[in-house]
Design an enzyme around this catalytic site. Structure first.
Site, mmCIF file in Angstrom:
data_model
loop_
_atom_site.group_PDB
_atom_site.id
_atom_site.type_symbol
_atom_site.label_atom_id
_atom_site.label_comp_id
_atom_site.label_asym_id
_atom_site.label_seq_id
_atom_site.Cartn_x
_atom_site.Cartn_y
_atom_site.Cartn_z
ATOM 1 N N ARG A 38 0.828 -1.216 0.000
ATOM 2 C CA ARG A 38 0.000 0.000 0.000
ATOM 3 C C ARG A 38 0.861 1.266 0.000
ATOM 4 N NH1 ARG A 38 -5.283 1.819 1.407
ATOM 5 N NH2 ARG A 38 -5.286 3.710 2.674
ATOM 6 N N LEU A 63 -6.990 7.606 -1.527
ATOM 7 C CA LEU A 63 -7.064 6.176 -1.215
ATOM 8 C C LEU A 63 -8.080 5.980 -0.099
ATOM 9 C CD1 LEU A 63 -3.279 5.189 -1.156
ATOM 10 C CD2 LEU A 63 -4.995 4.128 -2.609
ATOM 11 N N SER A 64 -8.985 5.039 -0.276
ATOM 12 C CA SER A 64 -9.907 4.696 0.805
ATOM 13 C C SER A 64 -9.173 3.920 1.882
ATOM 14 C CB SER A 64 -11.080 3.867 0.267
ATOM 15 O OG SER A 64 -11.881 4.627 -0.601
ATOM 16 N N ALA A 65 -9.802 3.799 3.046
ATOM 17 C CA ALA A 65 -9.213 3.035 4.138
ATOM 18 C C ALA A 65 -9.084 1.564 3.737
ATOM 19 C CB ALA A 65 -10.080 3.163 5.390
ATOM 20 N N TYR A 69 -11.447 -1.175 1.250
ATOM 21 C CA TYR A 69 -11.006 -1.934 0.084
ATOM 22 C C TYR A 69 -11.172 -3.432 0.292
ATOM 23 C CZ TYR A 69 -8.901 2.147 -2.227
ATOM 24 O OH TYR A 69 -8.694 3.340 -2.856
#
Length: 361
Positions: A38, A63-65, A69
């Site tokens: 990540r 970016l989502s948490a 995802y």
């Protein structure tokens, strides 16, 4: 404010925490999360936050948490050979993980509103292909990204087996999103503040499941041109692979099979990564909680040490055990056995490099 799971020290520890909190539940999703670091999708000055279960935004880059995802990946029920459409594809982090599961005969398309984010995603994809040993452990479906508003996709574009939308969808756009899906396909999207899974069970039949309470920034409404017409987004065509490409896939697959056979017979080391040294972690009881910050979901099912009166004693016991235990030897760096096999073949160097996708490592 905290994340849904404890912060990790590296990507593997982040995945361990997501598994422990039951966000990652299946082996293919776990393997994809472990294969792509990540932190590689963060700007250098923000990498210290990469393994926290938090969303990240800088300018147009978002970016989502990780917990979001992982819920999305599990809900999509990905299989090799399927077609996938990522609406609001952003950095390409999710699309690349999906590509590891789809394999070389899948379809992996993304639509992103901001051209600077498309360029960023292409750079990150190129870095992964050139440098990551994980690339050789999978048969990869490389994502293709196009710039445009995902609400303006041309009506003559093909439908997809799996669709994900990474922005908040209002009720008036639900039917439009469903129209992108094949019969038997799965659509995952934030619909009216709930991460929602919709399965198309027939031409006009649907099953809907609410997964998780979330808060996403809403979809950007289309801006019409001076003529009053919308700018239709043309998705990439469904291209047929060349014979050269098919041969490369087949040869790499055959070499991987040989490596696995050597591993099973004990005469080789296989494609597995050298096990890493792991610390003993204290398990904590979870409480069901959602935390929001600035319209981004930051937490769900938060681990709460205060709920478990034995945590302090367990942590003290852990410290004493670590003091008594001899220092663990640092694991050797993993070996890319596929690369070694290809380079040892009696072939011209240009063909070897073609089989290795001209990768740097």
């Amino acid at each position: 404010m905290g994340g849904a799971v404890s912060a990790g020290e590296d990507n593997d520890e982040l995945v361990d925490n997501l598994k422990e909190a039951q966000y990652i539940r299946t082996a293919p999703v776990e393997q994809a999360f472990r294969a792509i670091d990540r932190a590689d999708y963060y700007l250098d000055e923000f990498k210290e936050n990469a393994y926290k279960d938090l969303a990240w935004k800088h300018g147009n880059i978002h970016l989502s948490a990780p917990c979001i995802y992982s819920e999305v990946m599990e809900a999509l029920d990905l299989q090799p050979g399927l077609s996938f459409l990522n609406l609001g594809s952003g950095t390409g982090y999710l699309s690349s993980m999906v590509g590891l599961i789809l394999g070389p005969f899948g379809v992996n398309h993304g639509v992103e509103l901001h051209s600077d984010v498309i360029e960023y995603a292409k750079q990150k994809l190129d870095f992964f292909i050139r440098t990551s040993d994980s690339f050789d452990k999978f048969d990869f479906c490389e994502p293709s990204f196009v710039t445009g508003n995902c609400l303006e996709i041309s009506p003559d574009c093909s439908q997809y087996d799996r669709v994900y939308c990474g922005a908040g969808v209002q009720k008036e756009h639900e039917e439009y999103m469903k129209s992108l899906l094949k019969v038997g396909g799965i659509l995952v999207m934030p619909l009216e503040e709930k991460l929602t899974k919709i399965t198309r069970t027939g031409p006009s039949a649907w099953e809907t499941k609410k997964i998780l309470a979330v808060s996403f920034a809403p979809l950007v409404q289309p801006c019409h041109s001076e003529s009053g017409k919308s700018r239709l987004v043309q998705l990439p065509p469904l291209a047929v692979r060349s014979l050269q490409d098919l041969a490369r896939i087949a040869i790499r697959g055959a070499i991987k099979k040989v490596i696995r056979q050597e591993t099973a017979s004990g005469s080789g080391n296989g494609l597995k990564t050298t096990p890493r040294a792991k610390r003993r972690r204290v398990r904590r009881r979870r409480m069901e909680t959602i935390v929001f910050l600035d319209k981004e979901v930051f937490a769900s099912r938060i681990s709460s040490p205060s709920d478990d009166t034995s945590c302090e004693d367990l942590e003290e016991e852990q410290r004493r055990e670590e003091d008594r235990a001899p220092p663990e030897a640092k694991p050797a760096p993993p070996v890319n056995f596929l690369r070694e096999k290809v380079l040892s073949l009696p072939l011209p160097d240009p063909l070897k490099y073609y089989l290795l996708y001209y990768r740097e490592k």
